[in-house]
Design a protein around this motif. Structure first.
Motif, mmCIF file in Angstrom:
data_model
loop_
_atom_site.group_PDB
_atom_site.id
_atom_site.type_symbol
_atom_site.label_atom_id
_atom_site.label_comp_id
_atom_site.label_asym_id
_atom_site.label_seq_id
_atom_site.Cartn_x
_atom_site.Cartn_y
_atom_site.Cartn_z
ATOM 1 N N GLY A 82 0.782 -1.234 0.000
ATOM 2 C CA GLY A 82 0.000 0.000 0.000
ATOM 3 C C GLY A 82 0.813 1.283 0.000
ATOM 4 N N THR A 83 2.144 1.179 0.046
ATOM 5 C CA THR A 83 2.946 2.403 -0.015
ATOM 6 C C THR A 83 2.782 3.026 -1.400
ATOM 7 N N SER A 84 2.934 4.351 -1.464
ATOM 8 C CA SER A 84 2.747 5.027 -2.744
ATOM 9 C C SER A 84 3.636 6.253 -2.839
ATOM 10 N N VAL A 85 3.798 6.711 -4.065
ATOM 11 C CA VAL A 85 4.525 7.949 -4.329
ATOM 12 C C VAL A 85 3.750 8.698 -5.404
ATOM 13 N N ASP A 86 3.657 10.030 -5.244
ATOM 14 C CA ASP A 86 2.907 10.862 -6.180
ATOM 15 C C ASP A 86 3.850 11.679 -7.061
ATOM 16 N N PHE A 87 3.475 11.796 -8.317
ATOM 17 C CA PHE A 87 4.139 12.677 -9.273
ATOM 18 C C PHE A 87 3.072 13.653 -9.743
ATOM 19 N N THR A 88 3.374 14.954 -9.716
ATOM 20 C CA THR A 88 2.368 15.945 -10.068
ATOM 21 C C THR A 88 2.897 16.912 -11.131
ATOM 22 N N SER A 89 1.959 17.549 -11.802
ATOM 23 C CA SER A 89 2.279 18.569 -12.796
ATOM 24 C C SER A 89 1.130 19.565 -12.838
ATOM 25 N N PRO A 90 1.443 20.851 -12.962
ATOM 26 C CA PRO A 90 0.357 21.830 -13.091
ATOM 27 C C PRO A 90 -0.433 21.559 -14.371
ATOM 28 N N MET A 91 -1.741 21.715 -14.320
ATOM 29 C CA MET A 91 -2.582 21.510 -15.498
ATOM 30 C C MET A 91 -2.352 22.633 -16.494
ATOM 31 N N GLY A 92 -2.345 22.258 -17.755
ATOM 32 C CA GLY A 92 -2.230 23.236 -18.824
ATOM 33 C C GLY A 92 -3.554 23.330 -19.552
ATOM 34 N N SER A 93 -3.503 23.931 -20.735
ATOM 35 C CA SER A 93 -4.709 24.021 -21.548
ATOM 36 C C SER A 93 -4.319 23.810 -22.999
ATOM 37 N N ALA A 94 -5.315 23.546 -23.829
ATOM 38 C CA ALA A 94 -5.088 23.382 -25.268
ATOM 39 C C ALA A 94 -6.151 24.165 -26.005
ATOM 40 N N ALA A 95 -5.786 24.613 -27.182
ATOM 41 C CA ALA A 95 -6.739 25.333 -28.038
ATOM 42 C C ALA A 95 -6.561 24.798 -29.455
ATOM 43 N N LEU A 96 -6.901 23.520 -29.634
ATOM 44 C CA LEU A 96 -6.749 22.900 -30.942
ATOM 45 C C LEU A 96 -7.817 23.426 -31.886
ATOM 46 N N LYS A 97 -7.406 23.762 -33.091
ATOM 47 C CA LYS A 97 -8.338 24.319 -34.071
ATOM 48 C C LYS A 97 -9.375 23.282 -34.474
ATOM 49 N N GLY A 98 -10.610 23.713 -34.565
ATOM 50 C CA GLY A 98 -11.686 22.850 -35.023
ATOM 51 C C GLY A 98 -12.111 21.788 -34.027
ATOM 52 N N CYS A 99 -11.721 21.921 -32.764
ATOM 53 C CA CYS A 99 -12.075 20.918 -31.747
ATOM 54 C C CYS A 99 -13.042 21.508 -30.723
ATOM 55 N N HIS A 100 -13.872 20.635 -30.185
ATOM 56 C CA HIS A 100 -14.774 21.026 -29.106
ATOM 57 C C HIS A 100 -13.989 21.106 -27.804
ATOM 58 N N GLU A 101 -14.577 21.736 -26.811
ATOM 59 C CA GLU A 101 -13.915 21.905 -25.516
ATOM 60 C C GLU A 101 -13.493 20.568 -24.922
ATOM 61 N N VAL A 102 -14.366 19.564 -25.005
ATOM 62 C CA VAL A 102 -14.044 18.267 -24.411
ATOM 63 C C VAL A 102 -12.861 17.611 -25.132
ATOM 64 N N GLN A 103 -12.715 17.869 -26.443
ATOM 65 C CA GLN A 103 -11.566 17.335 -27.172
ATOM 66 C C GLN A 103 -10.275 18.011 -26.714
ATOM 67 N N ASN A 104 -10.344 19.307 -26.439
ATOM 68 C CA ASN A 104 -9.182 20.005 -25.905
ATOM 69 C C ASN A 104 -8.810 19.489 -24.522
ATOM 70 N N ILE A 105 -9.824 19.211 -23.706
ATOM 71 C CA ILE A 105 -9.562 18.640 -22.370
ATOM 72 C C ILE A 105 -8.882 17.285 -22.522
ATOM 73 N N GLY A 106 -9.397 16.452 -23.441
ATOM 74 C CA GLY A 106 -8.800 15.136 -23.677
ATOM 75 C C GLY A 106 -7.358 15.237 -24.134
ATOM 76 N N ALA A 107 -7.064 16.210 -24.994
ATOM 77 C CA ALA A 107 -5.688 16.404 -25.469
ATOM 78 C C ALA A 107 -4.767 16.763 -24.308
ATOM 79 N N VAL A 108 -5.224 17.665 -23.431
ATOM 80 C CA VAL A 108 -4.425 18.061 -22.276
ATOM 81 C C VAL A 108 -4.182 16.863 -21.365
ATOM 82 N N GLU A 109 -5.224 16.085 -21.101
ATOM 83 C CA GLU A 109 -5.072 14.936 -20.211
ATOM 84 C C GLU A 109 -4.117 13.898 -20.793
#
Length: 196
Positions: free
Chosen positions: A72-99
């Protein structure tokens, strides 16, 4: 065995593997690791070592928790969230790209996956040049060389040296000064030749 020992074993095994970069940036001309290039390998290694990777996202932070499923021991790796503005994509597609990008970077960090050249995305695989220190020119000496030229050939050589220095320094006013000095000296040399 702790999560740290297992994770280190997985890192060492991964670095002995030959991974291929399937991502290609045609515009900048470089290849990069996509998530699919290494995630299946990581999942197999984690299963073998008794580890599990859990990725989660908040509006501010992406987290990869690596858990030892035996103790059950664990270690976390973190990164600040970014954003994407892919042309011709819906907001959820941009979220998916960032993730997807965040997952890739988290696993790269956790497993210490090293690109063959960490500067690939910046330089196209070429090392960065050392910062160039602007060269200092002795403008007075360059003007003096033009003004004291003893022949048209000497004048041309001195003028070419001055213009090259002015161009290298991006100094248009000095280029203009060299041109004026050249014209003046050329007139003087022509007058001397006619008098002789």
């Amino acid at each position: 065995m702790s999560v740290y020992k297992k994770l280190q074993e997985a890192r060492c095994e991964m670095q002995r593997m030959s991974l291929s970069k399937s991502g290609e940036n045609k515009f900048a001309g470089y290849n990069y690791f996509e998530l699919s290039d290494f995630l299946p390998v990581i999942n197999d290694l984690f299963l073998e070592k008794g580890l599990c990777g859990l990725v989660s996202f908040t509006a501010e932070l992406a987290t990869l928790k690596v858990v030892d499923i035996e103790d059950g021991t664990s270690v976390d790796f973190t990164s600040p969230m970014g954003s994407a503005a892919l042309k011709g994509c819906h907001e959820v597609q941009n979220i998916g790209a960032v993730e997807t990008y965040q997952r890739r970077y988290l696993y790269v960090t956790a497993l210490e996956i090293v690109e063959h050249d960490a500067l690939d995305p910046i330089t196209g695989g070429k090392p960065l040049e050392k910062e160039k220190i602007p060269q200092q020119y002795d403008w007075t000496a360059l003007i003096a060389d033009i003004s004291k030229a003893k022949s048209i050939a000497d004048l041309k050589t001195a003028f070419d040296a001055g213009i090259s220095a002015a161009k290298a320094a991006g100094n248009k006013s000095m280029a203009d000064s060299f041109t004026r000095a050249k014209n003046k000296r050329k007139t003087e040399l022509s007058a001397q030749e006619q008098a002789a």
